[in-house]
Design a protein around this motif. Structure first.
Motif, PDB file in Angstrom:
ATOM      1  N   ASP A   1      65.887 -10.697  39.326  1.00 55.19           N
ATOM      2  CA  ASP A   1      66.341  -9.675  38.381  1.00 55.19           C
ATOM      3  C   ASP A   1      65.214  -9.335  37.405  1.00 55.19           C
ATOM      4  O   ASP A   1      64.405 -10.194  37.029  1.00 55.19           O
ATOM      5  CB  ASP A   1      67.559 -10.155  37.597  1.00 55.19           C
ATOM      6  N   VAL A   2      65.196  -8.087  36.988  1.00 53.83           N
ATOM      7  CA  VAL A   2      64.198  -7.609  36.016  1.00 53.83           C
ATOM      8  C   VAL A   2      64.906  -7.372  34.691  1.00 53.83           C
ATOM      9  O   VAL A   2      65.866  -6.599  34.620  1.00 53.83           O
ATOM     10  CB  VAL A   2      63.524  -6.307  36.501  1.00 53.83           C
ATOM     11  N   ILE A   3      64.451  -8.057  33.631  1.00 57.15           N
ATOM     12  CA  ILE A   3      65.117  -7.969  32.340  1.00 57.15           C
ATOM     13  C   ILE A   3      64.114  -7.682  31.233  1.00 57.15           C
ATOM     14  O   ILE A   3      62.919  -7.954  31.373  1.00 57.15           O
ATOM     15  CB  ILE A   3      65.876  -9.279  32.006  1.00 57.15           C
ATOM     16  N   ASP A   4      64.605  -7.120  30.144  1.00 51.67           N
ATOM     17  CA  ASP A   4      63.787  -6.864  28.958  1.00 51.67           C
ATOM     18  C   ASP A   4      64.078  -7.934  27.918  1.00 51.67           C
ATOM     19  O   ASP A   4      65.240  -8.191  27.584  1.00 51.67           O
ATOM     20  CB  ASP A   4      64.091  -5.484  28.369  1.00 51.67           C
ATOM     21  N   ILE A   5      63.030  -8.554  27.392  1.00 51.05           N
ATOM     22  CA  ILE A   5      63.162  -9.584  26.357  1.00 51.05           C
ATOM     23  C   ILE A   5      62.411  -9.135  25.111  1.00 51.05           C
ATOM     24  O   ILE A   5      61.219  -8.800  25.173  1.00 51.05           O
ATOM     25  CB  ILE A   5      62.617 -10.938  26.847  1.00 51.05           C
ATOM     26  N   GLU A   6      63.102  -9.121  23.993  1.00 49.46           N
ATOM     27  CA  GLU A   6      62.466  -8.832  22.709  1.00 49.46           C
ATOM     28  C   GLU A   6      62.037 -10.151  22.080  1.00 49.46           C
ATOM     29  O   GLU A   6      62.795 -11.133  22.103  1.00 49.46           O
ATOM     30  CB  GLU A   6      63.431  -8.099  21.783  1.00 49.46           C
ATOM     31  N   PHE A   7      60.832 -10.190  21.517  1.00 53.03           N
ATOM     32  CA  PHE A   7      60.356 -11.420  20.897  1.00 53.03           C
ATOM     33  C   PHE A   7      59.508 -11.094  19.672  1.00 53.03           C
ATOM     34  O   PHE A   7      59.132  -9.930  19.435  1.00 53.03           O
ATOM     35  CB  PHE A   7      59.562 -12.258  21.903  1.00 53.03           C
ATOM     36  N   GLU A   8      59.222 -12.134  18.913  1.00 53.25           N
ATOM     37  CA  GLU A   8      58.410 -11.989  17.709  1.00 53.25           C
ATOM     38  C   GLU A   8      57.189 -12.881  17.809  1.00 53.25           C
ATOM     39  O   GLU A   8      57.303 -14.061  18.170  1.00 53.25           O
ATOM     40  CB  GLU A   8      59.231 -12.364  16.470  1.00 53.25           C
ATOM     41  N   ARG A   9      56.018 -12.315  17.502  1.00 54.87           N
ATOM     42  CA  ARG A   9      54.772 -13.088  17.522  1.00 54.87           C
ATOM     43  C   ARG A   9      53.991 -12.768  16.250  1.00 54.87           C
ATOM     44  O   ARG A   9      53.646 -11.613  16.011  1.00 54.87           O
ATOM     45  CB  ARG A   9      53.942 -12.749  18.761  1.00 54.87           C
ATOM     46  N   GLU A  10      53.773 -13.795  15.446  1.00 51.62           N
ATOM     47  CA  GLU A  10      53.034 -13.648  14.188  1.00 51.62           C
ATOM     48  C   GLU A  10      53.613 -12.529  13.327  1.00 51.62           C
ATOM     49  O   GLU A  10      52.895 -11.711  12.752  1.00 51.62           O
ATOM     50  CB  GLU A  10      51.552 -13.393  14.473  1.00 51.62           C
ATOM     51  N   GLY A  11      54.952 -12.478  13.268  1.00 46.92           N
ATOM     52  CA  GLY A  11      55.627 -11.529  12.396  1.00 46.92           C
ATOM     53  C   GLY A  11      55.852 -10.151  12.975  1.00 46.92           C
ATOM     54  O   GLY A  11      56.555  -9.330  12.367  1.00 46.92           O
ATOM     55  N   ALA A  12      55.296  -9.883  14.153  1.00 44.74           N
ATOM     56  CA  ALA A  12      55.444  -8.557  14.771  1.00 44.74           C
ATOM     57  C   ALA A  12      56.410  -8.627  15.951  1.00 44.74           C
ATOM     58  O   ALA A  12      56.298  -9.525  16.803  1.00 44.74           O
ATOM     59  CB  ALA A  12      54.089  -8.035  15.247  1.00 44.74           C
ATOM     60  N   ARG A  13      57.355  -7.695  15.982  1.00 44.98           N
ATOM     61  CA  ARG A  13      58.320  -7.651  17.084  1.00 44.98           C
ATOM     62  C   ARG A  13      57.736  -6.882  18.264  1.00 44.98           C
ATOM     63  O   ARG A  13      57.110  -5.830  18.099  1.00 44.98           O
ATOM     64  CB  ARG A  13      59.621  -6.997  16.636  1.00 44.98           C
ATOM     65  N   GLN A  14      57.984  -7.407  19.467  1.00 49.29           N
ATOM     66  CA  GLN A  14      57.514  -6.769  20.690  1.00 49.29           C
ATOM     67  C   GLN A  14      58.607  -6.873  21.755  1.00 49.29           C
ATOM     68  O   GLN A  14      59.569  -7.631  21.605  1.00 49.29           O
ATOM     69  CB  GLN A  14      56.241  -7.452  21.200  1.00 49.29           C
ATOM     70  N   GLU A  15      58.433  -6.131  22.822  1.00 44.56           N
ATOM     71  CA  GLU A  15      59.355  -6.216  23.951  1.00 44.56           C
ATOM     72  C   GLU A  15      58.562  -6.239  25.236  1.00 44.56           C
ATOM     73  O   GLU A  15      57.560  -5.524  25.382  1.00 44.56           O
ATOM     74  CB  GLU A  15      60.333  -5.037  23.956  1.00 44.56           C
ATOM     75  N   VAL A  16      58.988  -7.070  26.177  1.00 48.69           N
ATOM     76  CA  VAL A  16      58.303  -7.194  27.447  1.00 48.69           C
ATOM     77  C   VAL A  16      59.321  -7.216  28.579  1.00 48.69           C
ATOM     78  O   VAL A  16      60.443  -7.697  28.404  1.00 48.69           O
ATOM     79  CB  VAL A  16      57.429  -8.476  27.477  1.00 48.69           C
ATOM     80  N   THR A  17      58.936  -6.666  29.721  1.00 45.07           N
ATOM     81  CA  THR A  17      59.781  -6.687  30.915  1.00 45.07           C
ATOM     82  C   THR A  17      59.392  -7.884  31.780  1.00 45.07           C
ATOM     83  O   THR A  17      58.211  -8.078  32.086  1.00 45.07           O
ATOM     84  CB  THR A  17      59.639  -5.382  31.712  1.00 45.07           C
ATOM     85  N   VAL A  18      60.394  -8.669  32.164  1.00 45.03           N
ATOM     86  CA  VAL A  18      60.143  -9.915  32.900  1.00 45.03           C
ATOM     87  C   VAL A  18      60.885  -9.878  34.233  1.00 45.03           C
ATOM     88  O   VAL A  18      62.070  -9.537  34.280  1.00 45.03           O
ATOM     89  CB  VAL A  18      60.611 -11.134  32.088  1.00 45.03           C
ATOM     90  N   THR A  19      60.195 -10.235  35.307  1.00 47.41           N
ATOM     91  CA  THR A  19      60.833 -10.426  36.608  1.00 47.41           C
ATOM     92  C   THR A  19      61.096 -11.908  36.786  1.00 47.41           C
ATOM     93  O   THR A  19      60.165 -12.714  36.843  1.00 47.41           O
ATOM     94  CB  THR A  19      59.941  -9.914  37.749  1.00 47.41           C
ATOM     95  N   LEU A  20      62.358 -12.274  36.844  1.00 44.56           N
ATOM     96  CA  LEU A  20      62.751 -13.675  36.885  1.00 44.56           C
ATOM     97  C   LEU A  20      62.377 -14.333  38.209  1.00 44.56           C
ATOM     98  O   LEU A  20      62.528 -13.737  39.280  1.00 44.56           O
ATOM     99  CB  LEU A  20      64.250 -13.820  36.645  1.00 44.56           C
ATOM    100  N   GLY A  21      61.890 -15.547  38.129  1.00 39.76           N
ATOM    101  CA  GLY A  21      61.577 -16.326  39.317  1.00 39.76           C
ATOM    102  C   GLY A  21      62.835 -16.972  39.874  1.00 39.76           C
ATOM    103  O   GLY A  21      63.957 -16.684  39.441  1.00 39.76           O
ATOM    104  N   GLU A  22      62.647 -17.884  40.815  1.00 35.22           N
ATOM    105  CA  GLU A  22      63.780 -18.573  41.440  1.00 35.22           C
ATOM    106  C   GLU A  22      63.648 -20.070  41.242  1.00 35.22           C
ATOM    107  O   GLU A  22      62.584 -20.655  41.492  1.00 35.22           O
ATOM    108  CB  GLU A  22      63.832 -18.265  42.935  1.00 35.22           C
ATOM    109  N   GLN A  23      64.728 -20.696  40.793  1.00 39.91           N
ATOM    110  CA  GLN A  23      64.715 -22.144  40.633  1.00 39.91           C
ATOM    111  C   GLN A  23      64.693 -22.819  42.002  1.00 39.91           C
ATOM    112  O   GLN A  23      65.340 -22.376  42.940  1.00 39.91           O
ATOM    113  CB  GLN A  23      65.947 -22.608  39.852  1.00 39.91           C
TER     114      GLN A  23
END
Length: 360
Positions: free
Chosen positions: A336-358
């Motif tokens: 699945d391809v999902i969007d994750i919002e995160f914060e790095r050094e006070g700045a908010r960003q968003e990245v698209t992640v393709t999930l691996g398989e356990q």
């Protein structure tokens, strides 16, 4: 004057005829539309019934224990049955031993959930008996989705356990059909530092010595909220949401169930406020922390996450006191391809992640 008198009857006839034609067209159009909507509603109803999922609808809180028990008996108890392994079924078709596990009916076309089961085993529930002809193994929590070639099977209504809070009254039903009335003693998650890929939320019961692993757990509305598991801490309840991604794959016809792998470890800020604020100053989210914060070769590493990043939301759903990161990941499948919002050094960003398989 004569011409005017002569034209009036003709005009009236035209008006009447036009009205008749228009009315007939309207009736025909209405009939066709009604037929189409009826077919659509019928199809939609069949899909909803087959899934056995609870819809958002007004509900009346039972006024007493007996009211709640009656709702359970009418609504979901017929969908809780027993599994008999093949070796225990003689030629007569009558079991000669105790059932080996609880079976929970999930779809009207024969899919159920159990802690055990193989092709050829026999399932008894809802006044029906059938032979298991398909099995999908759920590798993360060690369940089995079993299928029998039957129709109109009894199914449970599914609410899920994420809404269960300490003090909520619950019913536990096992393969003996005995009903244990208990309460949620609390809701717990895993260790302070934990991973993203194994859902850790569990519901604790006030009375767990009288229940068995694999039993179905219902709320006072008669809706399935989870399944009992046995752990070193005693009997706990796994919220059904932890199995929702696997269940979806079964309904979609997957030959094998897969689980997603994001590959991060860290601290859930909402459940370890003092520790997490001391580490990063964050007040919400999931702080990537420790030597294994980002697994080598993982989807998280490919997306560029590093130690100290604070994951804030997944597909717009905030990581907070209501949903932990591992709660949200349980909704997805490998690839699945999902969007994750995160914060790095006070700045908010968003990245698209393709999930691996356990890997299991």
């Amino acid at each position: 004057m004569d011409m005017k008198n002569h034209s009036w009857p003709h005009t009236i006839r035209i008006i009447i005829f036009s009205c008749l034609i228009g009315g007939a067209a309207g009736v025909l159009g209405t009939a066709l539309t009604t037929s189409y909507l009826s077919q659509y509603a019928l199809s939609l109803g069949e899909v909803t019934q087959n899934l056995g999922l609870s819809q958002t609808r007004p509900r009346t809180l039972p006024q007493s224990y007996l009211d709640a028990l009656e709702k359970l008996e009418d609504q979901s108890l017929p969908a809780v049955g027993s599994l008999f392994v093949r070796a225990n079924i003689p030629l007569s078709g009558i079991s000669v031993s105790d059932p080996s596990a609880t079976v929970i009916g999930l779809t009207s076309d024969g899919w159920s959930l159990s802690t055990d089961g193989r092709v050829g085993d026999t399932v008894h529930f809802g006044g029906q008996t059938c032979e298991v002809d398909e099995v999908r193994e759920e590798p993360l929590l060690d369940f089995r989705f079993l299928h029998c070639a039957i129709s109109n099977a009894s199914v449970v209504d599914i609410a899920g356990g994420y809404g269960v809070k300490a003090g909520d009254q619950l019913f536990v039903v096992g393969h003996t059909a005995d009903v244990v009335f208990t309460q949620a003693r609390g809701v717990v998650w895993g260790l302070a530092v934990r991973g993203s890929d194994e859902p850790s939320r569990r519901i604790l019961l006030t009375a767990d010595t009288s229940v068995s692993a694999g039993s179905a757990v219902f709320n006072v509305y008669g809706e399935l909220v989870g399944i009992v598991e046995e752990s070193v801490e005693g009997m706990r309840v796994i919220p059904f949401e932890h199995l929702s991604g696997a269940f979806r794959q079964v309904l979609e016809g997957a030959d094998a169930i897969t689980y997603p792998a994001l590959g991060v470890r860290g601290i859930d800020v909402s459940r370890a406020v003092g520790v997490s604020e001391e580490i990063s100053g964050a007040h919400a989210g999931f702080v990537l922390y420790g030597p294994r914060a980002v697994a080598f070769g993982s989807a998280a590493q490919e997306a560029g996450f590093v130690v100290g990043d604070v994951l804030l939301s997944v597909e717009g759903v905030t990581i907070n006191g209501t949903y932990a990161l591992d709660d949200l990941m349980a909704n997805y499948s490998a690839g699945d391809v999902i969007d994750i919002e995160f914060e790095r050094e006070g700045a908010r960003q968003e990245v698209t992640v393709t999930l691996g398989e356990q890997q299991f």
